[in-house]
Design a protein around this motif. Structure first.
Motif, PDB file in Angstrom:
ATOM      1  N   HIS A 166     -21.192   4.237  -1.312  1.00 11.48           N
ATOM      2  CA  HIS A 166     -21.017   5.196  -0.225  1.00 11.48           C
ATOM      3  C   HIS A 166     -20.557   4.440   1.022  1.00 11.48           C
ATOM      4  O   HIS A 166     -21.347   4.151   1.927  1.00 11.48           O
ATOM      5  CB  HIS A 166     -22.320   5.947   0.039  1.00 11.48           C
ATOM      6  N   ARG A 167     -19.294   4.107   1.076  1.00  8.07           N
ATOM      7  CA  ARG A 167     -18.758   3.365   2.207  1.00  8.07           C
ATOM      8  C   ARG A 167     -18.511   4.299   3.389  1.00  8.07           C
ATOM      9  O   ARG A 167     -18.305   5.506   3.210  1.00  8.07           O
ATOM     10  CB  ARG A 167     -17.421   2.712   1.844  1.00  8.07           C
ATOM     11  N   PRO A 168     -18.440   3.767   4.593  1.00  6.96           N
ATOM     12  CA  PRO A 168     -18.004   4.572   5.738  1.00  6.96           C
ATOM     13  C   PRO A 168     -16.584   5.081   5.491  1.00  6.96           C
ATOM     14  O   PRO A 168     -15.748   4.380   4.888  1.00  6.96           O
ATOM     15  CB  PRO A 168     -18.048   3.589   6.909  1.00  6.96           C
ATOM     16  N   LEU A 169     -16.291   6.277   5.943  1.00  2.00           N
ATOM     17  CA  LEU A 169     -14.975   6.871   5.702  1.00  2.00           C
ATOM     18  C   LEU A 169     -13.852   6.049   6.337  1.00  2.00           C
ATOM     19  O   LEU A 169     -12.764   5.939   5.767  1.00  2.00           O
ATOM     20  CB  LEU A 169     -14.944   8.303   6.235  1.00  2.00           C
ATOM     21  N   VAL A 170     -14.114   5.479   7.511  1.00  2.75           N
ATOM     22  CA  VAL A 170     -13.062   4.686   8.154  1.00  2.75           C
ATOM     23  C   VAL A 170     -12.726   3.454   7.307  1.00  2.75           C
ATOM     24  O   VAL A 170     -11.557   3.037   7.238  1.00  2.75           O
ATOM     25  CB  VAL A 170     -13.464   4.263   9.585  1.00  2.75           C
ATOM     26  N   GLU A 171     -13.732   2.886   6.669  1.00  2.00           N
ATOM     27  CA  GLU A 171     -13.485   1.730   5.803  1.00  2.00           C
ATOM     28  C   GLU A 171     -12.683   2.143   4.571  1.00  2.00           C
ATOM     29  O   GLU A 171     -11.750   1.445   4.146  1.00  2.00           O
ATOM     30  CB  GLU A 171     -14.815   1.110   5.375  1.00  2.00           C
ATOM     31  N   LEU A 172     -13.021   3.304   4.024  1.00  2.06           N
ATOM     32  CA  LEU A 172     -12.332   3.801   2.838  1.00  2.06           C
ATOM     33  C   LEU A 172     -10.865   4.102   3.155  1.00  2.06           C
ATOM     34  O   LEU A 172      -9.968   3.771   2.370  1.00  2.06           O
ATOM     35  CB  LEU A 172     -13.040   5.055   2.341  1.00  2.06           C
ATOM     36  N   LEU A 173     -10.622   4.711   4.297  1.00  8.46           N
ATOM     37  CA  LEU A 173      -9.247   5.024   4.694  1.00  8.46           C
ATOM     38  C   LEU A 173      -8.459   3.740   4.948  1.00  8.46           C
ATOM     39  O   LEU A 173      -7.286   3.634   4.576  1.00  8.46           O
ATOM     40  CB  LEU A 173      -9.256   5.902   5.946  1.00  8.46           C
ATOM     41  N   ALA A 174      -9.101   2.761   5.566  1.00  8.93           N
ATOM     42  CA  ALA A 174      -8.434   1.480   5.808  1.00  8.93           C
ATOM     43  C   ALA A 174      -8.085   0.790   4.498  1.00  8.93           C
ATOM     44  O   ALA A 174      -7.018   0.185   4.362  1.00  8.93           O
ATOM     45  CB  ALA A 174      -9.334   0.581   6.657  1.00  8.93           C
ATOM     46  N   MET A 175      -8.969   0.885   3.510  1.00 10.88           N
ATOM     47  CA  MET A 175      -8.692   0.310   2.198  1.00 10.88           C
ATOM     48  C   MET A 175      -7.471   0.959   1.570  1.00 10.88           C
ATOM     49  O   MET A 175      -6.599   0.287   1.006  1.00 10.88           O
ATOM     50  CB  MET A 175      -9.898   0.506   1.276  1.00 10.88           C
ATOM     51  N   SER A 176      -7.410   2.286   1.694  1.00 14.15           N
ATOM     52  CA  SER A 176      -6.288   3.022   1.115  1.00 14.15           C
ATOM     53  C   SER A 176      -4.968   2.632   1.773  1.00 14.15           C
ATOM     54  O   SER A 176      -3.966   2.373   1.095  1.00 14.15           O
ATOM     55  CB  SER A 176      -6.530   4.527   1.264  1.00 14.15           C
ATOM     56  N   GLU A 177      -4.955   2.565   3.094  1.00 13.97           N
ATOM     57  CA  GLU A 177      -3.722   2.234   3.807  1.00 13.97           C
ATOM     58  C   GLU A 177      -3.328   0.780   3.570  1.00 13.97           C
ATOM     59  O   GLU A 177      -2.135   0.457   3.476  1.00 13.97           O
ATOM     60  CB  GLU A 177      -3.875   2.526   5.291  1.00 13.97           C
ATOM     61  N   SER A 178      -4.310  -0.093   3.467  1.00 13.95           N
ATOM     62  CA  SER A 178      -4.023  -1.495   3.176  1.00 13.95           C
ATOM     63  C   SER A 178      -3.348  -1.634   1.812  1.00 13.95           C
ATOM     64  O   SER A 178      -2.385  -2.400   1.644  1.00 13.95           O
ATOM     65  CB  SER A 178      -5.308  -2.322   3.200  1.00 13.95           C
ATOM     66  N   ALA A 179      -3.841  -0.881   0.836  1.00 14.70           N
ATOM     67  CA  ALA A 179      -3.234  -0.928  -0.494  1.00 14.70           C
ATOM     68  C   ALA A 179      -1.791  -0.434  -0.450  1.00 14.70           C
ATOM     69  O   ALA A 179      -0.891  -1.048  -1.034  1.00 14.70           O
ATOM     70  CB  ALA A 179      -4.054  -0.084  -1.467  1.00 14.70           C
ATOM     71  N   THR A 180      -1.564   0.660   0.259  1.00 13.33           N
ATOM     72  CA  THR A 180      -0.209   1.208   0.339  1.00 13.33           C
ATOM     73  C   THR A 180       0.751   0.208   0.962  1.00 13.33           C
ATOM     74  O   THR A 180       1.897   0.063   0.517  1.00 13.33           O
ATOM     75  CB  THR A 180      -0.208   2.513   1.154  1.00 13.33           C
ATOM     76  N   ARG A 181       0.287  -0.525   1.973  1.00 13.07           N
ATOM     77  CA  ARG A 181       1.145  -1.522   2.624  1.00 13.07           C
ATOM     78  C   ARG A 181       1.445  -2.710   1.708  1.00 13.07           C
ATOM     79  O   ARG A 181       2.385  -3.466   1.970  1.00 13.07           O
ATOM     80  CB  ARG A 181       0.492  -2.015   3.919  1.00 13.07           C
ATOM     81  N   ARG A 182       0.661  -2.859   0.652  1.00 11.48           N
ATOM     82  CA  ARG A 182       0.898  -3.951  -0.292  1.00 11.48           C
ATOM     83  C   ARG A 182       1.679  -3.504  -1.527  1.00 11.48           C
ATOM     84  O   ARG A 182       1.774  -4.225  -2.514  1.00 11.48           O
ATOM     85  CB  ARG A 182      -0.441  -4.570  -0.703  1.00 11.48           C
ATOM     86  N   THR A 183       2.263  -2.317  -1.464  1.00  9.00           N
ATOM     87  CA  THR A 183       3.071  -1.851  -2.591  1.00  9.00           C
ATOM     88  C   THR A 183       4.238  -2.797  -2.840  1.00  9.00           C
ATOM     89  O   THR A 183       4.544  -3.152  -3.986  1.00  9.00           O
ATOM     90  CB  THR A 183       3.609  -0.434  -2.319  1.00  9.00           C
ATOM     91  N   GLU A 184       4.902  -3.188  -1.765  1.00  7.82           N
ATOM     92  CA  GLU A 184       5.997  -4.154  -1.878  1.00  7.82           C
ATOM     93  C   GLU A 184       5.461  -5.556  -1.622  1.00  7.82           C
ATOM     94  O   GLU A 184       4.615  -5.733  -0.724  1.00  7.82           O
ATOM     95  CB  GLU A 184       7.118  -3.826  -0.872  1.00  7.82           C
ATOM     96  N   PRO A 185       5.877  -6.558  -2.395  1.00 10.15           N
ATOM     97  CA  PRO A 185       6.941  -6.460  -3.399  1.00 10.15           C
ATOM     98  C   PRO A 185       6.455  -6.324  -4.844  1.00 10.15           C
ATOM     99  O   PRO A 185       7.270  -6.097  -5.742  1.00 10.15           O
ATOM    100  CB  PRO A 185       7.625  -7.817  -3.242  1.00 10.15           C
TER     101      PRO A 185
END
Length: 488
Positions: free
Chosen positions: A140-159
């Protein structure tokens, strides 16, 4: 090793049902609308589908990539467990969440969206969410941490997680806001080293002196970020570029421009040597520097050719960054022969023969003269052969022969004495190379057919060209002779 959460979903129908509805992670719909693969070559396994025809993939056995049926794809999480956390606690129906919100605001947005979801299609949402979280053992992580994890992953799509259509080789889209410009990636080490040199860090000066690739980045960084006190370090860089005499002439020229712009008498001897006598005095040095900068966009880093950053990425060993940049450029390129040629050659240099052949195929269709069609068809044949598609290489050589009438048909256009020129040698050489490749691959029919064309070409091209190809032709003839006799 199988992911723990994925294994639970595959072995517990009750949990799989909760994940599928309402959270749109359906392990029973683990297939995609078209054949795809990762540009990096990493493993890719469809593990679930969503309600809109999209697919979740397991990449390299751990990370989760989501691809829509509309041609978008982005990394979602570093594991299936993290992916389910995001999907369950930041559900798709909550469209008003963003990184600008704090924990309380995020919670308010999700509660409001959940209220609508309960009314419209899932009245027992809370029970379903709680059962799935408990059953999968999700934290049960804080929502801000979960959202940051999601956006961090998206930014690592490339390359490393760029998805390609396996037939057309086009890349799935990624929102520009999550893509870091290649120039910033490749200039990073040079910018950092430049700041260290400016601060007087002797270690940074020694590193730049010893490493031509780092030195290239420092020079690029200095070109777009100039300081009044930079002349000593620029002089130092030019001295080492001049002493190294590497194949990278552009770096020496760039360093000379930066030093010459100061117009110092003491630098004239160094500049005269670095510019092969184009600079002979301090006044002329400034004029020369201005003229050179006018040709090269001066200090405008945005105006610099993308191929500049691709070449630097290649030299830095960032092959996947270079590959992705070239694929994106190719996807966006229309009927532009010069750009397609440059893309084809650049992709071949990094070893991506499949993408190079895609660019070359489009380039071939734009050629206006028979000579150019024959020449570019030979390049296409080489690329198709190197990527392993020997049949496509054979078709390309058929187009080369047809362009000049080498197969007895009416030529596409006039190419006087083509067989006596370098074009005849080029066409013949590619036939011989394809013959050898076909023998090695066990394609006896293609080997024999191509060798027959090779013999006719060898009889027709100039003596000097035939002599230059004698060793290759002998290898091809012996290779074909060693094949079993064709069936009667």
């Amino acid at each position: 090793m199988t992911d723990r959460v994925l294994e639970l979903l595959r072995t517990r129908p009750d949990l799989a049902e909760l994940a599928a509805f309402p959270f749109e992670f359906d392990v029973d719909s683990a297939y995609h609308v078209e054949e795809v693969h990762l540009a990096s070559g990493a493993s890719l396994e469809p593990i679930a589908g969503d309600d809109a025809g999209g697919t979740y993939f397991l990449c390299g056995g751990t990370a989760v990539l989501h691809a829509s049926s509309e041609g978008d794809a982005s990394l979602l999480a570093d594991s299936v467990g993290e992916a389910l956390e995001i999907l369950v606690r930041l559900p798709a129906w909550c469209e008003n969440i963003s990184a600008e919100l704090d924990e309380e605001s995020l919670l308010a947005e999700i509660r409001a969206a959940d209220d609508e979801a309960r009314e419209e299609f899932v009245p027992d949402l809370d029970a379903r969410r709680a059962a799935l979280i408990s059953g999968l053992g999700l934290p049960h992580r804080p929502l801000v941490e979960l959202l940051a994890m999601s956006e961090s992953a998206t930014r690592r799509t490339e390359p490393d997680f760029v998805l390609l259509n396996s037939h057309e080789l086009c890349a799935y889209r990624l929102d520009e806001s999550f893509r870091q410009p290649l120039r910033d990636i490749v200039l990073g080490p040079g910018r950092e080293a430049l700041e260290r040199m400016r601060s007087g860090d002797l270690g940074a000066w020694e590193e730049a002196a010893a490493d031509p690739i780092l030195r290239a980045g420092v020079l690029r960084a200095a070109r777009y970020d100039r300081r009044d006190g930079d002349l000593p370090l620029l002089r130092f860089l030019l001295e080492h570029e001049s002493a190294a005499r590497t194949e990278w002439y552009e770096e020496r020229r760039s360093a000379a421009v930066l030093v010459a712009s100061y117009g110092q008498d003491r630098d004239v001897p160094l500049l005269r040597s670095a510019t092969a006598g184009q600079v002979t005095d301090s006044a002329g040095a400034v004029e020369w520097a201005r003229a050179e900068e006018a040709k090269r966009h001066g200090r405008d880093v945005i105006a610099e050719s993308e191929f500049t950053w691709i070449d630097l990425a290649h030299r830095q060993g960032r092959l996947e960054h270079a590959r992705v940049a070239l694929i994106r450029m190719l996807d966006d390129t229309g009927p532009d022969a010069d750009r397609l040629r440059e893309l084809s050659r650049a992709l071949e240099r990094i070893g991506d023969h499949a993408q190079a052949a895609r660019a070359q195929f489009n380039l071939l269709s734009l050629q206006d003269t028979a000579r150019d069609r024959a020449s570019e068809a030979c390049v296409l044949a080489r690329l198709e052969r190197r990527k392993g598609d020997l049949a496509a290489a054979g078709r390309a050589l058929e187009r080369a022969r047809a362009a000049v009438g080498a197969d007895g048909t009416t030529p596409d256009g006039e190419v006087p004495q083509w067989h006596r020129l370098g074009l005849g040698r080029l066409i013949t050489e590619q036939h011989l190379e394809l013959t050898l490749a076909a023998v090695e691959a066990g394609d006896e029919e293609l080997a024999r057919t191509t060798m027959e064309h090779s013999r006719l070409l060898l009889d027709g091209i100039g003596k000097e060209s035939a002599k230059a190809l004698s060793r290759l032709s002998t290898r091809a003839k012996w290779a074909v002779a060693g094949l079993r006799p064709p069936a009667a």
